[in-house]
Design a protein around this motif. Sequence first.
Motif, PDB file in Angstrom:
ATOM      1  N   ASN A  24     -17.092  86.914 -31.882  1.00  0.00           N
ATOM      2  CA  ASN A  24     -17.581  87.394 -30.583  1.00  0.00           C
ATOM      3  C   ASN A  24     -16.605  87.997 -29.857  1.00  0.00           C
ATOM      4  O   ASN A  24     -16.570  88.773 -28.854  1.00  0.00           O
ATOM      5  N   TYR A  52     -27.808  88.607 -26.234  1.00  0.00           N
ATOM      6  CA  TYR A  52     -27.945  88.367 -27.463  1.00  0.00           C
ATOM      7  C   TYR A  52     -28.241  86.900 -27.703  1.00  0.00           C
ATOM      8  O   TYR A  52     -27.713  86.037 -27.028  1.00  0.00           O
ATOM      9  N   GLU A  96     -27.788  81.863 -25.090  1.00  0.00           N
ATOM     10  CA  GLU A  96     -27.762  83.222 -25.000  1.00  0.00           C
ATOM     11  C   GLU A  96     -26.423  83.794 -24.699  1.00  0.00           C
ATOM     12  O   GLU A  96     -25.336  83.093 -24.014  1.00  0.00           O
TER      13      GLU A  96
END
Length: 127
Positions: A34, A60, A67
């Motif tokens: 990420n 997301y 989240e």
Amino acid sequence: MAYHCQCLCGKVNYDVILDNLDFSICHCSMCRKNTGGTGFSYFYTYCQPNFSSSDFLSTYNAQNIAERVFCNQCGTLLYYRHFESNGYCIPIGIVDNLSEEKVKLVSEWYYQDKPSYYDYNEETKKF
């Protein structure tokens, strides 16, 4: 103490209360992917970020356990919120005007997943 945070393009701004400037790093493969880096460095708080606008926010859902909220213009990760604890992980890099002498690395998560090509000098709790 309240801190101001903003994304790379400046379209998303928020304030958040941080009790201290102790931070953690998560080494799990999802956090590394990420962030595109060696891990996710974050401050932890139970205080919800106070956004000045939500026009550029996207969310997301991370495996129904958390989240990840980010700016849909520049992609900057704004926070990670764990559903069960309702705690917020605030990325250290988006917090403005940090007193660097007060910032301290205290823990590393998913340490067993940390690649061998880097280490931190600080003594930390490892989970």
